[in-house]
Every structure is written in structure tokens, then in C-alpha cells.
Design a protein around this motif. Structure first.
Motif, short mmCIF file in Angstrom:
data_model
loop_
_atom_site.label_atom_id
_atom_site.label_comp_id
_atom_site.label_asym_id
_atom_site.label_seq_id
_atom_site.Cartn_x
_atom_site.Cartn_y
_atom_site.Cartn_z
N HIS A 160 -7.41 14.00 -1.38
CA HIS A 160 -8.15 13.61 -2.59
C HIS A 160 -8.50 14.80 -3.50
O HIS A 160 -8.28 14.73 -4.71
N LEU A 173 -1.73 9.85 -9.48
CA LEU A 173 -1.69 8.86 -8.39
C LEU A 173 -1.82 9.57 -7.05
O LEU A 173 -1.17 10.59 -6.82
N ASP A 184 -2.34 7.13 -1.09
CA ASP A 184 -3.34 6.48 -0.23
C ASP A 184 -4.69 7.10 -0.56
O ASP A 184 -4.94 8.28 -0.28
N SER A 185 -5.56 6.29 -1.17
CA SER A 185 -6.85 6.85 -1.63
C SER A 185 -7.78 7.20 -0.47
O SER A 185 -8.82 7.80 -0.66
N SER A 236 2.79 3.07 -4.99
CA SER A 236 1.95 3.69 -6.03
C SER A 236 2.71 3.75 -7.35
O SER A 236 2.14 3.58 -8.42
N ASP A 238 2.86 0.06 -8.78
CA ASP A 238 1.58 -0.49 -9.28
C ASP A 238 0.84 0.48 -10.19
O ASP A 238 -0.21 0.15 -10.74
N SER A 295 -0.96 2.89 -9.15
CA SER A 295 -2.26 2.86 -8.46
C SER A 295 -2.07 3.39 -7.03
O SER A 295 -0.95 3.26 -6.50
N PRO A 296 -3.08 3.93 -6.37
CA PRO A 296 -4.42 4.22 -6.83
C PRO A 296 -4.46 5.46 -7.74
O PRO A 296 -3.86 6.48 -7.41
N GLN A 297 -5.18 5.30 -8.87
CA GLN A 297 -5.32 6.43 -9.80
C GLN A 297 -6.58 7.22 -9.47
O GLN A 297 -7.61 6.64 -9.14
#
Ligand code: 13P
Ligand code: SF4
Length: 303
Positions: free
Chosen positions: A62, A78, A81-82, A274, A277, A279-281
Motif C-alpha cells: 500500500h 491501481l 489487492d488493496s 485490476s 475494473d 480498481s482498486p484505486q
């Protein structure tokens, strides 16, 4: 879907979206192979600051994706995996940093890049494992230094620079698994081997090593070294690239248990999703972003 098909689809979408894939040296081998650039935290920050791509797919954890956003706030960043975090970065909260600053008024705050955007925003300057010494040396000698959150990198930099550094007690649980007794045992098996370790290791591990290097420094050292046997004291994901670049050399991990579970959350499948989509941003609120950027830019001016 098999890996060949996954790679084909990722390559297609990367082109369609004008995306760049950046990967840290601890990522899974197949993730490193699909990346446009693989590197250490400093190299990745420099790439993120300069890329012309509209989308950055960050294969790492992150704080790395946050740093990419801080440097390129108009791009989409992106993180496939957040949940991929860094336990060390999470060891200090903004309240804890403010409390430390109250206890040490006037101290220059140096934050390791393994920290949240909020912590960077509250710091004077950022550093990575490859430039911590240069960053510390850039600070006026009359000032004390508060180093967060990695006590071991801070301790190493204090020893190298002779500066008075207040250490915050954070650490990397993965590098905590690298032990000096294992290094001593391996030296017995491989008497001609050179030992290189990461500065996130404990001080007694650093004392037993021949070289203390960032992951980028390790790759460079191994390309240039004549040594055939190299004992590696860092997260074992780096061994994939070390072997690929130096097929005739032998790389021996200090511990097979030195695995960062967060780094391994990123897979080819999640990279594909990612890009499908968008995402996740990862985003950082503007107020924090501007202040954090000042600390990161200050570091990038030095190296
Ligand atoms: P470097 O790749 O910058 O040496 O950092 C290691 C690390 O722990 C990243 O999380
Ligand atoms: Fe954080 Fe350690 Fe994993 Fe790096 S290896 S991301 S410092 S937990």
C-alpha cells in the motif's frame, strides 16, 4: 485461465489503457516477469514520478502505491489487492508521531518510505533503504534527528553517520526472521560465500554481514561481484531475479521463512482484474498529498 492466457490479456489491456506495471523486487516471479520495471523503493518512486503512462499498476504494498499517487496525483494508481499492506508502516500512527515530535522539539523528522502518506506529510524528509545515509548527512549537523518507523534502519544509519538519532520502535516482521546464528551456520557450509543483508535486519545480523544493501543494491552488487556463492539476508522473492540475472552463481537464503505475506498477495489474476475494473484505486487526500510530496521530493533531490 493458465498463465500464458493471463499474460496475453494483461498485455492487451496494458496497451489499451496506456498503463505501466511497476513491481517490487519481492514480488512473485511471474509478476516480476510481466512488469515494465522491477526495482527497489527508490527506483520505483523515480519511475512513478517520471512515467508518461496514464495508469500505474503497482505490484507491491500500500505505501508504495500511495507514494506513486503522491508523485503523480493526476494518474490512476491501481494496487491489485488493496489488502497488501506493510506491518512496519502500520506500527506508527499520526498521534504517536505527534507525541514523539512533542518529546523532541526541534528534531528533524526523517521517515522511511515504508510509512503512510499521513506520516510522510508530518515529516521533514523521506528516505529509502538505499539513500538513508545520504539523507541523514544532508541534515544540518546542529539538529537532532527523529527517525520513524524502522528502528533498525535508523540504528544502522546512526552508526554510519555518527549522528544523534532518536529511534522509533518499529520493525519489519519479515526481516526479523533473519537471524545471525543462521548466517554463522551457513558460513560454515559455504566458507567462500559473501553475506549480504538488508538494513531492515537486526543490528546483530548487520554486524555478521559483509555487505548491507537495499534490494536494488543487492542486484547491482551481484551483477558486479566475482563471488560464486552469495548468502542473501532479505525477503526471498529477490532470489528469483538474482538467479535470472546471474545463472552461474549460487544464492543461499539465510531463511526460507523470510517471506512477506503482503507482497505475495499480488498475482497475475488480480493484475488482470485490476486492469479490467480499473480498481482498486489508491488515492491520497489533496492536503496530505501536497505535504507528503514535499518530503518525498526533498529526498529525490538528494539522490
Ligand atoms: P528496498 O527494496 O527499497 O530495499 O525495500 C525493501 C522493503 O522492505 C520494501 O518493503
Ligand atoms: Fe513491510 Fe517488511 Fe513486507 Fe517490506 S518486507 S513490505 S518492510 S513487512
Amino acid at each position: 485461465m493458465d498463465n500464458t492466457r493471463l499474460v496475453e490479456k494483461i498485455v492487451e489491456l496494458r496497451k489499451k489503457h496506456n498503463a505501466v506495471i511497476l513491481a517490487h523486487n519481492y514480488q512473485l516471479g511471474e509478476v516480476q516477469d510481466i512488469a515494465d520495471f522491477t526495482g527497489d523503493s527508490l527506483g520505483l518512486s523515480q519511475k512513478a514520478a517520471k512515467t508518461d503512462a496514464e495508469i500505474i499498476v503497482f505490484c507491491g504494498v500500500h505505501f508504495m502505491a500511495e507514494t506513486a499517487f503522491i508523485l503523480s496525483p493526476h494518474k490512476i494508481v491501481l494496487l491489485p489487492d488493496s489488502n497488501a499492506g506493510c506491518p512496519m508502516a502500520d506500527m506508527i500512527t499520526i498521534e504517536q508521531l505527534r507525541e514523539e515530535k512533542r518529546k523532541h522539539p526541534g528534531a528533524a523528522v526523517v521517515c522511511y518510505v515504508n510509512s503512510t502518506a499521513e506520516i510522510k506529510a508530518e515529516s521533514d524528509i523521506c528516505c529509502t533503504s538505499s539513500n538513508a545515509i545520504k539523507v541523514i548527512e544532508s541534515i544540518n549537523p546542529s539538529r537532532d534527528i527523529l527517525f520513524v518507523p524502522d528502528q533498525y534502519l535508523g540504528h544502522y544509519a546512526a552508526g554510519k553517520t555518527g549522528r544523534n538519532i532518536v529511534l522509533y520502535p518499529g520493525f519489519c516482521p519479515t526481516h526479523g526472521r533473519i537471524l545471525s546464528e543462521d548466517i554463522r551456520r551457513l558460513r560454515g557450509y559455504y566458507p567462500n560465500a559473501i553475506v549480504m543483508v538488508h538494513p531492515e535486519c537486526r543490528p546483530e545480523v548487520i554486524e555478521t554481514a559483509d555487505q548491507v544493501l537495499s534490494t536494488g543494491g543487492m542486484l547491482k552488487y551481484c551483477r558486479e561481484s566475482e563471488n560464486e556463492d552469495i548468502i542473501v539476508g532479505t525477503e526471498i522473492g529477490i532470489i528469483y531475479r538474482l538467479k535470472k540475472e546471474n545463472p552461474s552463481k549460487r544464492f543461499i537464503p539465510v531463511s526460507e521463512q523470510a517471506v512477506c505475506p503482503d507482497m505475495k498477495l499480488i498475482t497475475l489474476e488480480k493484475i488482470l482484474w485490476s486492469l479490467e475494473d480499473l480498481s482498486p484505486q489508491i488515492k491520497v487526500p489533496e492536503k496530505i498529498c501536497v505535504k507528503a510530496k514535499a518530503a518525498v521530493d526533498k529526498m529525490l533531490e538528494i539522490v
